[in-house]
Design a protein around this motif. Structure first.
Motif, short mmCIF file in Angstrom:
data_model
loop_
_atom_site.label_atom_id
_atom_site.label_comp_id
_atom_site.label_asym_id
_atom_site.label_seq_id
_atom_site.Cartn_x
_atom_site.Cartn_y
_atom_site.Cartn_z
N ALA A 255 -25.20 49.21 -13.32
CA ALA A 255 -24.74 49.50 -14.74
C ALA A 255 -24.80 50.86 -15.29
O ALA A 255 -23.86 51.33 -16.05
N LEU A 256 -25.72 51.47 -14.97
CA LEU A 256 -25.94 52.88 -15.29
C LEU A 256 -24.88 53.86 -14.39
O LEU A 256 -24.28 54.81 -14.87
N ARG A 257 -24.76 53.55 -13.24
CA ARG A 257 -23.92 54.26 -12.18
C ARG A 257 -22.37 53.97 -12.99
O ARG A 257 -21.61 54.84 -12.93
N HIS A 258 -22.06 52.89 -13.49
CA HIS A 258 -20.85 52.43 -13.92
C HIS A 258 -20.60 53.27 -15.11
O HIS A 258 -19.48 53.63 -15.46
N SER A 259 -21.57 53.32 -16.14
CA SER A 259 -21.37 53.91 -17.15
C SER A 259 -21.41 55.21 -17.13
O SER A 259 -20.46 55.92 -17.74
N THR A 260 -21.71 55.92 -15.85
CA THR A 260 -21.67 57.39 -15.71
C THR A 260 -20.20 57.50 -15.39
O THR A 260 -19.65 58.66 -16.02
N ALA A 261 -19.63 56.64 -14.58
CA ALA A 261 -18.31 57.06 -14.06
C ALA A 261 -17.09 56.80 -15.23
O ALA A 261 -16.42 57.70 -15.55
N THR A 262 -17.54 55.64 -16.20
CA THR A 262 -16.90 55.56 -17.25
C THR A 262 -16.71 56.55 -18.36
O THR A 262 -15.92 57.09 -18.81
N HIS A 263 -18.01 57.06 -18.32
CA HIS A 263 -17.96 58.07 -19.47
C HIS A 263 -17.32 59.24 -19.07
O HIS A 263 -17.00 60.18 -19.80
N LEU A 264 -17.65 59.62 -17.84
CA LEU A 264 -17.07 61.04 -17.26
C LEU A 264 -15.78 60.99 -17.56
O LEU A 264 -14.81 61.96 -17.97
N LEU A 265 -14.86 59.76 -17.11
CA LEU A 265 -13.35 59.68 -17.39
C LEU A 265 -13.11 59.79 -18.77
O LEU A 265 -12.01 60.36 -19.07
N ASP A 266 -13.95 58.98 -19.51
CA ASP A 266 -13.58 59.02 -21.06
C ASP A 266 -13.65 60.45 -21.67
O ASP A 266 -12.80 60.73 -22.46
#
Length: 308
Positions: A255-266
């Protein structure tokens, strides 16, 4: 699974494919076990239908095996993985001339369910890191380590196994980058920010010296006995932190890895840059692991629509 009861030709093929996975594909031990377990199950099914060798593996056999797996309750994701395993094996067998033609060329399995782990929001992350910082302030080496591990996981989006495999000299504090060995022994360089640098530096100065032993070696993160931290320990730490928060569906390090990717894209990062950071060989994989948030959609709508 006991493979001794399999016909000799199928046992030999299994052993040779295992060698191929280890030498040429350089897959992890976990992935290798999964491949071989799937194939052993297929071979046992085929032998039960009278197959004595690889030439007896037909498309119908493969389809019936997947059908039996489905009836026994296997998920779509599991069926898709097992079908992929079979296709990898039969393609290899054709290249090695153990098979004249590939029976799995027309083998299809249900598409995977694209379930995404929970994404932490800004407020949740702020609370998480504040709690970690307060816990580490007391000087307990495990608390100092946990803060550094979670900061680095979120800062870089690395996998748990990649984090556990880091050595101290894999980090360049001047450039704020780390060198990580990912899937398939592929090396990549990933940047990290100031908060992660501060947390890891604190660990190296105050925490690690309290846990280090003669046999610790160069491992960046250590367990309480001085050995390299285990992936299960990292998962347990992160799972416990999320559970204590009480207001997130996030349940583990991914979930941290996914959060990283999502926040980078956002934040406007290019998809290919995120692909490089995460270490995905395919851009399609990055798209599966990331999604566009409602806030980003709303901002785009307000900026672009003439009557927003």
């Amino acid at each position: 699974m006991d493979t001794q009861s399999l016909p000799a030709e199928l046992r030999t093929a299994l052993d040779r494919f295992s060698g191929y996975l280890e030498r040429e594909r350089a897959v992890s031990a976990h992935t290798c076990r999964a491949y071989l377990g799937d194939l052993a199950a297929l071979f046992a099914f085929a032998a039960g239908e009278g197959a004595a060798g690889l030439q007896d593996l037909e498309l119908g056999t493969l389809r019936r095996w997947l059908g039996a797996q489905s009836q026994s309750g296997a998920s779509r994701a599991t069926l898709a993985r097992r079908a992929a395993t079979v296709r990898a094996f039969t393609a290899w067998a054709v290249r090695e001339e153990y098979l004249e033609s590939d029976p799995a060329l027309r083998l299809r399995a249900p598409k995977r369910e694209r379930s995404l782990p929970g994404v932490l929001q800004a407020g949740q992350l702020q609370r998480l890191f504040q709690d970690l910082e307060e816990s580490a302030a007391g000087g307990d080496p495990v608390a100092v380590r946990n803060r550094a591990m979670v900061e680095l996981l979120y800062a870089t989006g690395v996998r748990v196994g990649e984090l556990a495999g880091l050595d101290a000299d894999d980090l360049d504090f001047d450039r704020r980058t780390l060198r990580v060995i990912g899937k398939g022994n592929k090396e990549r360089t990933v940047p990290f920010g100031v908060p992660a640098a501060v947390a890891v530096d604190d660990w190296l100065r105050r925490g690690r010296p309290q846990l280090v032993k003669d046999g610790s070696g160069p491992a960046l993160f250590l367990g309480v006995r001085g050995g390299r931290v285990d992936q299960r320990q990292v998962r347990s730490v992160v799972h416990g932190l999320f559970e204590a928060m009480g207001d997130t569906s996030a349940s583990g390090p991914h979930a941290l890895r996914h959060s990283t990717a999502t926040h980078l894209l956002d934040g406007g990062a290019d998809l290919r840059a995120v692909q490089e950071i995460l270490g995905h060989s395919s851009l399609a994989t990055t798209q599966i692991y990331t999604h566009v948030s409602v806030d980003r959609l709303r901002k785009s709508y307000q900026q672009a629509h003439p009557r927003a």
